[in-house]
Every structure is written in C-alpha cells, then in structure tokens.
Design an enzyme around this catalytic site. Structure first.
Site, PDB file in Angstrom:
ATOM      1  N   ASP A   1       0.627  -1.264   0.104  1.00  0.00           N
ATOM      2  CA  ASP A   1       0.213   0.545   0.169  1.00  0.00           C
ATOM      3  C   ASP A   1       0.861   1.506  -0.195  1.00  0.00           C
ATOM      4  O   ASP A   1       2.304   1.387  -0.709  1.00  0.00           O
ATOM      5  CB  ASP A   1      -0.861   0.011   1.542  1.00  0.00           C
ATOM      6  N   HIS A   2       0.532   1.959   0.218  1.00  0.00           N
ATOM      7  CA  HIS A   2       1.190   3.187   0.104  1.00  0.00           C
ATOM      8  C   HIS A   2       2.270   3.589   1.303  1.00  0.00           C
ATOM      9  O   HIS A   2       3.130   4.499   1.092  1.00  0.00           O
ATOM     10  CB  HIS A   2       0.074   4.606   0.419  1.00  0.00           C
TER      11      HIS A   2
ATOM     12  N   CYS B   1       3.085  -3.614   3.851  1.00  0.00           N
ATOM     13  CA  CYS B   1       2.383  -2.565   4.416  1.00  0.00           C
ATOM     14  C   CYS B   1       3.055  -1.584   5.435  1.00  0.00           C
ATOM     15  O   CYS B   1       3.862  -2.143   5.629  1.00  0.00           O
ATOM     16  CB  CYS B   1       0.504  -2.390   4.408  1.00  0.00           C
TER      17      CYS B   1
ATOM     18  N   THR C   1       2.304  -1.751   8.791  1.00  0.00           N
ATOM     19  CA  THR C   1       2.948  -2.910  10.007  1.00  0.00           C
ATOM     20  C   THR C   1       2.925  -4.371   9.248  1.00  0.00           C
ATOM     21  O   THR C   1       3.622  -5.114   9.474  1.00  0.00           O
ATOM     22  CB  THR C   1       1.938  -3.354  10.488  1.00  0.00           C
TER      23      THR C   1
ATOM     24  N   VAL D   1       0.788  -6.188   8.900  1.00  0.00           N
ATOM     25  CA  VAL D   1      -0.563  -7.125   8.764  1.00  0.00           C
ATOM     26  C   VAL D   1      -1.530  -7.208   8.117  1.00  0.00           C
ATOM     27  O   VAL D   1      -2.311  -8.250   8.032  1.00  0.00           O
ATOM     28  CB  VAL D   1      -1.111  -6.337  10.842  1.00  0.00           C
TER      29      VAL D   1
ATOM     30  N   HIS E   1       7.829 -24.654   7.828  1.00  0.00           N
ATOM     31  CA  HIS E   1       7.262 -25.615   9.163  1.00  0.00           C
ATOM     32  C   HIS E   1       5.287 -25.474   8.721  1.00  0.00           C
ATOM     33  O   HIS E   1       4.953 -26.145   8.705  1.00  0.00           O
ATOM     34  CB  HIS E   1       7.128 -25.165  10.664  1.00  0.00           C
ATOM     35  N   ASN E   2       5.157 -23.855   8.320  1.00  0.00           N
ATOM     36  CA  ASN E   2       4.007 -23.453   8.378  1.00  0.00           C
ATOM     37  C   ASN E   2       3.798 -23.935   6.376  1.00  0.00           C
ATOM     38  O   ASN E   2       2.541 -23.158   5.926  1.00  0.00           O
ATOM     39  CB  ASN E   2       3.312 -22.135   8.850  1.00  0.00           C
TER      40      ASN E   2
ATOM     41  N   ARG F   1       7.039   0.319   7.993  1.00  0.00           N
ATOM     42  CA  ARG F   1       7.041   0.986   9.151  1.00  0.00           C
ATOM     43  C   ARG F   1       7.346   0.608  10.466  1.00  0.00           C
ATOM     44  O   ARG F   1       7.582   1.054  11.356  1.00  0.00           O
ATOM     45  CB  ARG F   1       6.096   1.530   9.382  1.00  0.00           C
TER      46      ARG F   1
ATOM     47  N   HIS G   1       4.759 -31.716   9.983  1.00  0.00           N
ATOM     48  CA  HIS G   1       4.157 -30.611   9.684  1.00  0.00           C
ATOM     49  C   HIS G   1       3.053 -30.109   8.593  1.00  0.00           C
ATOM     50  O   HIS G   1       2.504 -29.364   8.580  1.00  0.00           O
ATOM     51  CB  HIS G   1       5.410 -28.839   9.216  1.00  0.00           C
TER      52      HIS G   1
HETATM   53  C1  RB5 Z   1      -1.842   2.692   5.962  1.00  0.00           C
HETATM   54  O1  RB5 Z   1      -1.914   3.709   7.084  1.00  0.00           O
HETATM   55  C2  RB5 Z   1      -2.099   1.365   7.490  1.00  0.00           C
HETATM   56  O2  RB5 Z   1      -2.885   1.539   7.727  1.00  0.00           O
HETATM   57  C3  RB5 Z   1      -1.272   0.298   5.893  1.00  0.00           C
HETATM   58  O3  RB5 Z   1      -0.274   0.591   5.541  1.00  0.00           O
HETATM   59  C4  RB5 Z   1      -1.347  -1.016   7.112  1.00  0.00           C
HETATM   60  O4  RB5 Z   1      -0.495  -0.256   8.539  1.00  0.00           O
HETATM   61  C5  RB5 Z   1      -2.110  -1.140   8.493  1.00  0.00           C
HETATM   62  O5  RB5 Z   1      -2.434  -3.091   8.531  1.00  0.00           O
END
Ligand code: RB5
Length: 155
Positions: free
Chosen positions: A8-9, A65, A67, A69, A98-99, A109, A133
């Site tokens: 993403d951005h 992205c 995180t 996540v 394993h997975n 970030r 596994h």
């Molecule tokens: C974008 O601001 C942020 O929410 C996205 O990149 C990500 O960290 C979400 O899980």
C-alpha cells in the site's frame, strides 16, 4: 522463481527496494502496486497478489504495508493462502519450514530495508520440512474447507 509483490501507500519506497533486490537475485517479479504515495486500501492489493499465488501464476508472494498485518490478513482470506508476518529472519525461515507459508509479509514502518532483505533471504532459502508439519498444514486447509466449502476455492 516468479514472485508477486504488493503493497500500500505506506510501503512504496520499501517495495521498490525489495523489488530491485529480488530482481538482482534473479527472480521474476510481478508488481501489483501501488506505485504511488496516494492513499489506497491494502486489502485490494493483498487480495490481488494472493490470487496470483493460489492460481499458480506466482510461486510465492511478498506483502508490505505499514505493519505487514493488514495486507496479510486480507491475503489470508483467500483460500489456500498462508501469509505470515515476519520482523526477523528466524521467523521467516520457520514459516517456510513448518507452515509452508506461500506469502511473507512485513511492515515498512517496522523493519528497515536491510532487515527486510534478511527476512526475504531467510524465507526464500528455506524449504518446507513436510512430515508432521504437513499434517498440521493439512489441518489448516481442513478449517478452510469447513468455513468456505470446496466450491469457493479461489482460482
Ligand atoms: C496505512 O496507514 C496502514 O494502516 C497500513 O499500511 C497497514 O499498516 C495496516 O495494517
């Protein structure tokens, strides 16, 4: 290998660096985007990349992205995807061994470019160990079957 990469951005610069790195390693990279800093929605990119892995058009995928996540949660909604968020190389090796993770994710970030490259190296150089596994990975697939049914398999 043919590797799909999506972001993403929050992760454009990181994606560019990792894409170059993968190409230098000799891999073919399918870049899903985004390639601009304009705000976008990571689920769209995670899903597109995941579908390329499930269809076999890509051998595996890299998701980035802020995180790692959100985009991995989105990719994991596609049947057959096992996307794992990693912040260091040991986990990256183990999610393959394993997975049998078919997508790896990390946060632009959270980790810097050199740590990201070490994560990529550990993942790509590892091999699924099978055996006990494989039985556990099959149990994950069985959960998907109970949730979605065979007719919903992503292609
Ligand atoms: C974008 O601001 C942020 O929410 C996205 O990149 C990500 O960290 C979400 O899980």
């Amino acid at each position: 290998m043919k590797i799909v990469i999506a972001n993403d951005h929050a992760a454009v610069d990181m994606k560019m660096e990792i894409m170059t790195y993968l190409q230098e390693l000799g891999h073919e990279v399918l870049n899903i985007g985004t390639d601009t800093a304009d705000r976008c929605n990571y689920p769209e990119y995670g899903e597109k990349a995941a579908r390329l892995v499930v269809s076999g058009e890509a051998d595996c995928g890299v998701l980035i992205c802020g995180t790692g996540v959100g985009i991995s949660i989105a990719a994991n909604k596609v049947k057959g995807i096992r996307a794992a968020v990693c912040s260091e190389p040991t986990t990256a090796r183990l999610v393959k061994e394993h997975n049998n993770a078919n997508m790896i994710a990390f946060g632009a970030r959270i980790v810097g470019p050199e740590a990201a490259k070490a994560i990529i190296d550990a993942y790509l150089n590892a091999e699924f160990q099978g055996g006990r596994h494989a039985e556990r990975v099959a149990l994950i697939g069985a959960i998907e079957e109970r949730e979605c049914g065979a007719d919903d398999r992503a292609v």
